[in-house]
Design a protein around this motif. Structure first.
Motif, PDB file in Angstrom:
ATOM      1  N   GLY A   1       1.209   7.214   6.393  1.00  9.00           N
ATOM      2  CA  GLY A   1       2.746   7.656   6.331  1.00  9.00           C
ATOM      3  C   GLY A   1       3.501   7.562   7.558  1.00  9.00           C
ATOM      4  N   GLY A   2       2.795   8.022   8.642  1.00  9.69           N
ATOM      5  CA  GLY A   2       3.621   7.893   9.973  1.00  9.69           C
ATOM      6  C   GLY A   2       4.022   6.301  10.119  1.00  9.69           C
ATOM      7  N   VAL A   3       3.218   5.625   9.981  1.00 11.22           N
ATOM      8  CA  VAL A   3       3.739   4.199  10.043  1.00 11.22           C
ATOM      9  C   VAL A   3       4.652   3.867   8.926  1.00 11.22           C
ATOM     10  CG1 VAL A   3       3.102   1.827   9.495  1.00 11.22           C
ATOM     11  CG2 VAL A   3       1.354   3.460  11.052  1.00 11.22           C
ATOM     12  N   GLY A   4       4.782   4.142   7.810  1.00 18.66           N
ATOM     13  CA  GLY A   4       5.705   3.990   6.969  1.00 18.66           C
ATOM     14  C   GLY A   4       7.143   4.609   7.391  1.00 18.66           C
ATOM     15  N   VAL A   5       7.124   5.824   7.691  1.00 22.35           N
ATOM     16  CA  VAL A   5       8.251   6.648   8.135  1.00 22.35           C
ATOM     17  C   VAL A   5       9.037   5.875   9.451  1.00 22.35           C
ATOM     18  CG1 VAL A   5       9.110   8.765   9.242  1.00 22.35           C
ATOM     19  CG2 VAL A   5       7.721   8.795   7.236  1.00 22.35           C
ATOM     20  N   LEU A   6       7.974   5.393  10.497  1.00 21.74           N
ATOM     21  CA  LEU A   6       8.650   4.787  11.617  1.00 21.74           C
ATOM     22  C   LEU A   6       9.214   3.471  11.300  1.00 21.74           C
ATOM     23  CD1 LEU A   6       8.793   4.831  14.726  1.00 21.74           C
ATOM     24  CD2 LEU A   6       6.429   3.659  14.896  1.00 21.74           C
ATOM     25  N   ALA A   7       8.432   2.716  10.347  1.00 25.97           N
ATOM     26  CA  ALA A   7       9.077   1.440  10.034  1.00 25.97           C
ATOM     27  C   ALA A   7      10.111   1.399   9.405  1.00 25.97           C
ATOM     28  CB  ALA A   7       8.024   0.756   8.973  1.00 25.97           C
ATOM     29  N   GLY A   8      10.305   2.628   8.537  1.00 27.81           N
ATOM     30  CA  GLY A   8      11.631   2.830   7.683  1.00 27.81           C
ATOM     31  C   GLY A   8      12.841   2.967   8.873  1.00 27.81           C
ATOM     32  N   ARG A   9      12.651   3.982  10.120  1.00 32.27           N
ATOM     33  CA  ARG A   9      13.565   3.833  11.179  1.00 32.27           C
ATOM     34  C   ARG A   9      14.018   2.810  11.715  1.00 32.27           C
ATOM     35  NH1 ARG A   9      15.529   8.681   9.458  1.00 32.27           N
ATOM     36  NH2 ARG A   9      13.767  10.275   9.531  1.00 32.27           N
TER      37      ARG A   9
ATOM     38  N   GLY B   1      13.106   1.479   3.731  1.00 31.67           N
ATOM     39  CA  GLY B   1      13.532   3.038   4.534  1.00 31.67           C
ATOM     40  C   GLY B   1      12.352   3.839   4.508  1.00 31.67           C
ATOM     41  N   PRO B   2      12.295   4.853   5.272  1.00 31.19           N
ATOM     42  CA  PRO B   2      11.166   5.976   5.280  1.00 31.19           C
ATOM     43  C   PRO B   2      10.685   6.462   3.886  1.00 31.19           C
ATOM     44  CG  PRO B   2      12.799   6.503   6.808  1.00 31.19           C
ATOM     45  CD  PRO B   2      13.416   5.462   5.932  1.00 31.19           C
ATOM     46  N   ARG B   3      11.607   6.756   2.918  1.00 26.31           N
ATOM     47  CA  ARG B   3      11.347   7.131   1.570  1.00 26.31           C
ATOM     48  C   ARG B   3      10.344   6.056   0.918  1.00 26.31           C
ATOM     49  NH1 ARG B   3      12.444  10.321  -2.802  1.00 26.31           N
ATOM     50  NH2 ARG B   3      12.516   9.168  -4.595  1.00 26.31           N
ATOM     51  N   ALA B   4      10.492   4.903   1.129  1.00 26.85           N
ATOM     52  CA  ALA B   4       9.915   3.696   0.373  1.00 26.85           C
ATOM     53  C   ALA B   4       8.270   3.833   1.203  1.00 26.85           C
ATOM     54  CB  ALA B   4      10.543   2.459   0.556  1.00 26.85           C
ATOM     55  N   GLY B   5       8.455   4.026   2.277  1.00 24.76           N
ATOM     56  CA  GLY B   5       7.229   3.907   3.266  1.00 24.76           C
ATOM     57  C   GLY B   5       6.384   5.132   2.886  1.00 24.76           C
ATOM     58  N   LEU B   6       6.886   6.104   2.738  1.00 23.65           N
ATOM     59  CA  LEU B   6       6.049   7.415   2.092  1.00 23.65           C
ATOM     60  C   LEU B   6       5.495   7.194   0.605  1.00 23.65           C
ATOM     61  CD1 LEU B   6       7.998  10.593   3.390  1.00 23.65           C
ATOM     62  CD2 LEU B   6       5.771   9.668   4.124  1.00 23.65           C
ATOM     63  N   LEU B   7       6.546   6.661  -0.114  1.00 21.80           N
ATOM     64  CA  LEU B   7       6.015   6.309  -1.514  1.00 21.80           C
ATOM     65  C   LEU B   7       5.009   5.517  -1.655  1.00 21.80           C
ATOM     66  CD1 LEU B   7       9.444   6.657  -3.420  1.00 21.80           C
ATOM     67  CD2 LEU B   7       7.239   7.999  -3.920  1.00 21.80           C
ATOM     68  N   ALA B   8       4.812   4.472  -0.822  1.00 23.24           N
ATOM     69  CA  ALA B   8       3.843   3.315  -0.718  1.00 23.24           C
ATOM     70  C   ALA B   8       2.634   4.032  -0.392  1.00 23.24           C
ATOM     71  CB  ALA B   8       4.229   2.261   0.342  1.00 23.24           C
ATOM     72  N   THR B   9       2.653   4.965   0.707  1.00 20.10           N
ATOM     73  CA  THR B   9       1.657   5.771   0.851  1.00 20.10           C
ATOM     74  C   THR B   9       1.033   6.381  -0.051  1.00 20.10           C
ATOM     75  OG1 THR B   9       2.208   5.830   3.285  1.00 20.10           O
ATOM     76  CG2 THR B   9       0.724   7.197   2.700  1.00 20.10           C
ATOM     77  N   ALA B  10       1.819   6.979  -0.854  1.00 16.89           N
ATOM     78  CA  ALA B  10       1.485   7.873  -1.960  1.00 16.89           C
ATOM     79  C   ALA B  10       0.772   7.165  -2.946  1.00 16.89           C
ATOM     80  CB  ALA B  10       2.839   8.517  -2.566  1.00 16.89           C
ATOM     81  N   GLY B  11       1.342   5.786  -3.254  1.00 19.95           N
ATOM     82  CA  GLY B  11       0.504   5.118  -4.276  1.00 19.95           C
ATOM     83  C   GLY B  11      -0.829   4.613  -3.731  1.00 19.95           C
TER      84      GLY B  11
ATOM     85  N   ALA C   1       7.621   0.296  -4.638  1.00 20.51           N
ATOM     86  CA  ALA C   1       7.065   0.566  -3.396  1.00 20.51           C
ATOM     87  C   ALA C   1       5.687   1.355  -3.802  1.00 20.51           C
ATOM     88  CB  ALA C   1       7.729   1.341  -2.480  1.00 20.51           C
ATOM     89  N   TYR C   2       5.667   2.676  -4.667  1.00 18.41           N
ATOM     90  CA  TYR C   2       4.564   3.309  -5.118  1.00 18.41           C
ATOM     91  C   TYR C   2       3.734   2.530  -5.904  1.00 18.41           C
ATOM     92  CZ  TYR C   2       1.909   6.916  -7.579  1.00 18.41           C
ATOM     93  OH  TYR C   2       0.878   7.467  -7.928  1.00 18.41           O
ATOM     94  N   LEU C   3       4.252   1.796  -6.911  1.00 20.28           N
ATOM     95  CA  LEU C   3       3.438   0.983  -7.919  1.00 20.28           C
ATOM     96  C   LEU C   3       2.496  -0.045  -7.066  1.00 20.28           C
ATOM     97  CD1 LEU C   3       2.437   0.407 -10.785  1.00 20.28           C
ATOM     98  CD2 LEU C   3       4.064  -0.968 -11.184  1.00 20.28           C
ATOM     99  N   SER C   4       3.191  -0.788  -6.434  1.00 21.53           N
ATOM    100  CA  SER C   4       2.621  -1.830  -5.273  1.00 21.53           C
ATOM    101  C   SER C   4       1.686  -1.303  -4.383  1.00 21.53           C
ATOM    102  CB  SER C   4       3.620  -2.663  -4.472  1.00 21.53           C
ATOM    103  OG  SER C   4       4.651  -3.318  -5.437  1.00 21.53           O
TER     104      SER C   4
END
Length: 204
Positions: free
Chosen positions: A162-170, A37-47, A109-112
């Motif tokens: 981050g935008g890609v992650g949110v869109l992918a989550g949708r 989901g979008p949260r995981a996409g943003l956390l991956a980006t944060a990592g 997601a963040y750690l990876s």
């Protein structure tokens, strides 16, 4: 302004182009968003952004000399990063169709994302070879200049990946009701991660 305006503009444009080009980071954010989901996409980006900050600090500290003095260190890190990408690809294929929504999935997601970027040889080369080209000692504190470049890099990372992650989550939320299609997409994405790992392992 601690940076030359022309150098700053050139750095920003070049970084945007580099960030838009599909690579391990964007592909991982895409897969994290679709699975969690979008949260995981943003956390991956944060990592990834956290790892980029470390790369910038390393470049600012002048530790790039390590890779010049000990070329084998870069090779070891490159192989380790390639192996980790391949591992992620295999895991995605094995667990294709599963939905990762728990807090533990977010943490992974963040750690990876962090580990994927930290061991990415292209990011290492970008930091230790490319960033210094936009730093001018005559303009004053080099730390301040690296800090500005690093903030721009991280901001663009969140904006684009981050935008890609949110869109992918949708899109992933829509795919949860289409399990067979989701399994095929997970398998294809896992295969791409494995292919990226192999390419990183063999390229010089």
């Amino acid at each position: 302004m601690p940076l030359d305006p022309q150098l700053l503009a050139a750095f920003t444009v070049t970084t945007i182009i580099a960030t838009l080009a599909p690579g391990p980071d964007m592909l991982f954010v895409l897969s994290a968003g679709m699975r969690g989901g979008p949260r995981a996409g943003l956390l991956a980006t944060a990592g990834i952004a956290t790892s980029e900050a470390i790369h910038v600090l390393v470049a600012a500290a002048g530790l790039s000399a390590l890779f010049t003095a000990v070329p084998g260190a870069f090779t070891v890190l490159r192989i380790a990063g390639a192996g980790y990408l391949a591992y992620l690809g295999v895991q995605m294929i094995r667990r294709r169709g599963e939905v990762v929504v728990a807090a533990g999935g977010d943490s992974r997601a963040y750690l990876s994302g962090f580990l994927t970027n930290l061991s990415n040889p292209k990011m290492i080369a970008f930091s230790v070879a490319f960033l210094p080209q936009f730093v001018d000692p005559a303009l004053g504190s080099m730390w301040a200049q690296f800090a500005v470049l690093g903030m721009i890099l991280i901001a663009l990372e969140f904006l684009i990946d981050g935008g890609v992650g949110v869109l992918a989550g949708r899109i992933g939320a829509w795919l949860r009701h289409r399990r067979s299609l989701r399994r095929r997409i997970d398998a294809a994405t896992g295969g791409l991660l494995i292919a990226l790992g192999v390419r990183l392992a063999v390229e010089r």
